[in-house]
Design an enzyme around this catalytic site. Structure first.
Site, PDB file in Angstrom:
ATOM      1  N   CYS A 171     -19.690 -22.194 -27.569  1.00 16.34           N
ATOM      2  CA  CYS A 171     -21.080 -21.831 -27.686  1.00 16.34           C
ATOM      3  C   CYS A 171     -21.489 -22.655 -29.399  1.00 16.34           C
ATOM      4  O   CYS A 171     -22.102 -22.378 -30.119  1.00 16.34           O
ATOM      5  CB  CYS A 171     -21.573 -20.447 -28.124  1.00 16.34           C
ATOM      6  SG  CYS A 171     -20.883 -19.609 -26.327  1.00 16.34           S
ATOM      7  N   THR A 183     -15.768 -13.313  -3.244  1.00 14.29           N
ATOM      8  CA  THR A 183     -16.374 -14.290  -2.499  1.00 14.29           C
ATOM      9  C   THR A 183     -15.662 -14.752  -1.436  1.00 14.29           C
ATOM     10  O   THR A 183     -15.049 -13.492  -0.219  1.00 14.29           O
ATOM     11  CB  THR A 183     -15.799 -15.978  -3.003  1.00 14.29           C
ATOM     12  OG1 THR A 183     -14.290 -16.056  -2.570  1.00 14.29           O
ATOM     13  CG2 THR A 183     -14.968 -15.995  -4.634  1.00 14.29           C
ATOM     14  N   ALA A 209     -14.582 -15.519  -8.389  1.00 18.86           N
ATOM     15  CA  ALA A 209     -14.806 -16.167  -9.159  1.00 18.86           C
ATOM     16  C   ALA A 209     -15.595 -15.546  -9.830  1.00 18.86           C
ATOM     17  O   ALA A 209     -15.964 -14.285 -10.209  1.00 18.86           O
ATOM     18  CB  ALA A 209     -15.793 -17.329  -8.177  1.00 18.86           C
TER      19      ALA A 209
HETATM   20  C1  FAD Z   1     -23.745 -25.645 -26.331  1.00 19.43           C
HETATM   21  C2  FAD Z   1     -23.935 -24.747 -25.783  1.00 19.43           C
HETATM   22  C3  FAD Z   1     -23.620 -23.554 -26.552  1.00 19.43           C
HETATM   23  C4  FAD Z   1     -23.892 -22.384 -25.935  1.00 19.43           C
HETATM   24  N1  FAD Z   1     -24.471 -21.284 -26.254  1.00 19.43           N
HETATM   25  C5  FAD Z   1     -24.070 -20.047 -25.871  1.00 19.43           C
HETATM   26  C6  FAD Z   1     -24.442 -18.626 -27.064  1.00 19.43           C
HETATM   27  O1  FAD Z   1     -24.873 -18.967 -27.872  1.00 19.43           O
HETATM   28  N2  FAD Z   1     -24.654 -17.333 -25.992  1.00 19.43           N
HETATM   29  C7  FAD Z   1     -24.356 -17.555 -24.404  1.00 19.43           C
HETATM   30  O2  FAD Z   1     -23.830 -16.391 -24.004  1.00 19.43           O
HETATM   31  N3  FAD Z   1     -23.648 -19.062 -23.691  1.00 19.43           N
HETATM   32  C8  FAD Z   1     -24.045 -19.672 -24.712  1.00 19.43           C
HETATM   33  N4  FAD Z   1     -23.352 -21.003 -23.771  1.00 19.43           N
HETATM   34  C9  FAD Z   1     -22.828 -21.009 -22.352  1.00 19.43           C
HETATM   35  C10 FAD Z   1     -21.590 -20.276 -22.036  1.00 19.43           C
HETATM   36  O3  FAD Z   1     -20.877 -21.529 -22.856  1.00 19.43           O
HETATM   37  C11 FAD Z   1     -20.712 -20.620 -21.243  1.00 19.43           C
HETATM   38  O4  FAD Z   1     -21.447 -19.528 -20.509  1.00 19.43           O
HETATM   39  C12 FAD Z   1     -20.331 -20.152 -20.483  1.00 19.43           C
HETATM   40  O5  FAD Z   1     -18.607 -21.450 -21.495  1.00 19.43           O
HETATM   41  C13 FAD Z   1     -19.135 -20.773 -19.230  1.00 19.43           C
HETATM   42  O6  FAD Z   1     -17.737 -19.930 -19.294  1.00 19.43           O
HETATM   43  P1  FAD Z   1     -16.991 -20.760 -17.844  1.00 19.43           P
HETATM   44  O7  FAD Z   1     -15.552 -20.570 -17.905  1.00 19.43           O
HETATM   45  O8  FAD Z   1     -17.562 -19.983 -16.680  1.00 19.43           O
HETATM   46  O9  FAD Z   1     -17.127 -22.262 -17.267  1.00 19.43           O
HETATM   47  P2  FAD Z   1     -17.096 -23.374 -18.307  1.00 19.43           P
HETATM   48  O10 FAD Z   1     -16.514 -22.969 -19.770  1.00 19.43           O
HETATM   49  O11 FAD Z   1     -17.652 -24.591 -17.924  1.00 19.43           O
HETATM   50  O12 FAD Z   1     -15.432 -23.563 -18.632  1.00 19.43           O
HETATM   51  C14 FAD Z   1     -14.812 -24.074 -17.541  1.00 19.43           C
HETATM   52  C15 FAD Z   1     -13.844 -25.040 -17.322  1.00 19.43           C
HETATM   53  O13 FAD Z   1     -13.196 -25.701 -16.193  1.00 19.43           O
HETATM   54  C16 FAD Z   1     -12.347 -26.598 -15.588  1.00 19.43           C
HETATM   55  N5  FAD Z   1     -12.469 -27.238 -14.439  1.00 19.43           N
HETATM   56  C17 FAD Z   1     -13.707 -27.449 -13.536  1.00 19.43           C
HETATM   57  N6  FAD Z   1     -13.241 -26.976 -12.322  1.00 19.43           N
HETATM   58  C18 FAD Z   1     -11.987 -28.319 -12.648  1.00 19.43           C
HETATM   59  C19 FAD Z   1     -10.775 -27.752 -11.308  1.00 19.43           C
HETATM   60  N7  FAD Z   1     -11.073 -28.238 -10.369  1.00 19.43           N
HETATM   61  N8  FAD Z   1      -9.606 -27.666 -11.804  1.00 19.43           N
HETATM   62  C20 FAD Z   1      -9.213 -27.658 -13.051  1.00 19.43           C
HETATM   63  N9  FAD Z   1     -10.502 -27.279 -13.916  1.00 19.43           N
HETATM   64  C21 FAD Z   1     -11.756 -27.328 -13.516  1.00 19.43           C
HETATM   65  C22 FAD Z   1     -13.784 -27.536 -16.744  1.00 19.43           C
HETATM   66  O14 FAD Z   1     -13.269 -28.654 -17.010  1.00 19.43           O
HETATM   67  C23 FAD Z   1     -13.504 -25.986 -17.635  1.00 19.43           C
HETATM   68  O15 FAD Z   1     -13.213 -26.447 -19.049  1.00 19.43           O
HETATM   69  C24 FAD Z   1     -23.545 -22.516 -24.561  1.00 19.43           C
HETATM   70  C25 FAD Z   1     -23.328 -23.361 -23.940  1.00 19.43           C
HETATM   71  C26 FAD Z   1     -23.234 -24.532 -24.674  1.00 19.43           C
HETATM   72  C27 FAD Z   1     -22.445 -25.568 -23.865  1.00 19.43           C
END
Ligand code: FAD
Length: 462
Positions: free
Chosen positions: A44, A276, A283
């Site tokens: 973010c 899941t 998940a």
């Molecule tokens: C520019 C931007 C601004 C944002 N602003 C906001 C905001 O202001 N407010 C808000 O609530 N949300 C915001 N978001 C959304 C928020 O960033 C996401 O909802 C959050 O990052 C989700 O987290 P996550 O850990 O589920 O997924 P991710 O952050 O996508 O992390 C998943 C990780 O898993 C890794 N991965 C995937 N597959 C594998 C594998 N097979 N083996 C090993 N590693 C793997 C990926 O490389 C990644 O590092 C924003 C997103 C972006 C891109």
């Protein structure tokens, strides 16, 4: 033998799950596998590190490695990709992306937090140098280097959702002209109705954002392999780079390959404990679909706020605890060109599509009493379910006060309160801080009257 918990993905969900698993089971072995080379950082914050509002990309990193390894005894494996899950012997294959070495690990509990990937458009020129997405630190580093190398004056942004809009502001802050294309008639279409979004668009236009609404990207024009322009809705524009900010897709390949059930929306389906369909596999975050408490369906909110709550539940349950994630209202906020924009619930167009037929009001009030200096206009749009009178939507825009009021409305929607109940909740007042009648309460009162009128008309016509 201590329980072994393997977590795939070192984003905010993976990290949150790991820390909560550790708090729940002090003795377990926790392995956190992430394919990026850096530990968890705030996605973010990327637009703000890009624009320079935040001093550096490094400042976005949550914890240093020792906090994982020494303080929390989490075996952090960065630069490693999980390539295969076998749910029946409960094993997972991990590949070290530097050495190429594969390892098979057994697990007692597995948590998938694989996140999402940015979408792209397969138009001519999409593979040219100078086409970017915004998801990782690496993306921002590459984008910033490219803009500097080519001394960019104009950049096309495809998509005017949250990320595209934040990047438009960031480009303006860097003195680069953004040309933004959006396929639907107004910006921020997922969170705002057009009449609300136009307030933000007009402010952004005053700051120099050039919008092309109802317009799609036809092609990216290149010279010697590098972007020199775009064609949007038949017209050519000179730009030195393109940022694709179209809808992101959940990373579900690993789950799919393991036979884990996906939901209708394509994300991983979980129960309330974030479990899941596979035994001992949980998940959380952007890779799962979330229960929307307002529309009562499974959707992609893809918000950090949703992700951390889901991950907390997944971490606790995977470590032997028992807690539930109750679903989300999808409340979201963003600051653009000095305006706070906050919203929850379906837009009017989406609600209509879902057969909800909302009743709405829009009110502009002040954040302070008229005599006290410094008050700002706050425009509030509230929507109610026409049948049960529940609060189903709130959209707020103003220079201050939108975000916390959206949280207040989110609580009401989360609890399933009617607009009448919401209007009856007393809010605090003091001249320097808030008015006696808050703009949100005024809007709720107006909505109660509108609902009563609509009900009277309906009962008369029966
Ligand atoms: C520019 C931007 C601004 C944002 N602003 C906001 C905001 O202001 N407010 C808000 O609530 N949300 C915001 N978001 C959304 C928020 O960033 C996401 O909802 C959050 O990052 C989700 O987290 P996550 O850990 O589920 O997924 P991710 O952050 O996508 O992390 C998943 C990780 O898993 C890794 N991965 C995937 N597959 C594998 C594998 N097979 N083996 C090993 N590693 C793997 C990926 O490389 C990644 O590092 C924003 C997103 C972006 C891109």
């Amino acid at each position: 033998m201590p329980r072994r918990i393997v977590i795939v993905g070192c984003g905010v969900s993976g990290t949150t799950a790991a820390f909560h698993a550790r708090k729940t089971d002090r003795t377990s072995e926790i392995i956190l596998v992430g394919e990026e080379s850096v530990a968890e950082y705030s996605r973010c914050g990327l637009p703000y590190a890009f624009s320079g509002v935040v001093e550096s990309l490094k400042a976005l990193v949550g914890y240093d490695q020792s906090f994982y390894e020494s303080t929390n005894r989490i075996d952090l494996r960065l630069g490693s990709r999980a390539t295969k899950i076998d749910p029946s012997p409960r094993t997972i294959e991990i590949q070290d992306l530097v050495s190429g070495r594969n390892q098979t690990l057994g697990y007692d509990s597995l948590i998938l937090t694989t996140g999402a990937s940015p979408g792209t458009l397969s138009v001519p020129g999409a593979n040219l140098q100078g086409v970017f997405t915004v998801r990782t630190m690496n993306d921002i580093e590459r984008l910033a280097n490219h803009l500097e190398t080519v001394r960019a004056k104009s950049v096309a942004i495809i998509g005017a959702g949250l990320t595209g809009s934040e990047m438009a502001e960031a480009l303006v802050n860097k003195g680069i002209h953004p040309i933004q294309a959006e396929i639907v008639p107004e910006i921020l279409p997922v969170i705002l109705d057009p009449d609300m979004a136009s307030i933000v668009r007009e402010r952004a236009e005053k700051h120099g954002v050039e919008y092309h609404l109802n317009s799609s990207l036809d092609e990216i024009i290149g010279k010697e392999g590098r972007v020199i322009g775009v064609r949007i809705a038949g017209e050519k524009y000179d730009v030195e780079a393109v940022i694709m900010a179209v809808r992101v897709r959940p990373n579900t390949e690993l789950a799919k390959q393991a036979g884990i059930q996906l939901g209708e929306s394509g994300g991983i389906r979980t129960d309330e404990r974030m479990k899941t369909s596979a035994r001992n596999v949980y998940a959380a975050g952007d890779c799962v679909e979330t229960y929307d408490r307002i529309t009562k369906r499974y959707v992609f909110f893809q918000l950090a706020t949703t992700a951390v709550r889901q991950a907390m539940a997944a971490g606790i349950n995977a470590a032997g605890g028992d807690t539930r994630y109750p679903g989300s209202t999808g409340v979201a906020t963003v600051k653009l060109f000095g305006l706070e924009v906050a919203a929850l619930g379906p837009t009017t167009a989406l609600a209509e599509k879902l057969g909800i037929h909302p009743v709405s009001v829009r009110v502009t009030g002040s954040t302070r009493l008229h005599y006290y200096p410094g008050g700002n206009d706050l425009t509030v749009k509230l929507s109610a379910h026409s049948e049960d009178g529940r609060l189903i939507g709130a959209q707020l825009i103003g220079e201050e006060g939108a975000t916390l009021r959206a949280n207040f409305a989110s609580m009401a929607a989360h609890l399933g309160l009617t607009v009448e109940e919401f209007a009856s909740i007393e809010t605090c007042y003091s001249p320097p801080l808030a008015p006696v009648w808050d703009p949100v309460t005024i809007a709720a009162q107006a909505l109660v009257r509108k609902l009563q009128l609509a009900n009277r008309v309906e009962s008369r016509s029966k």
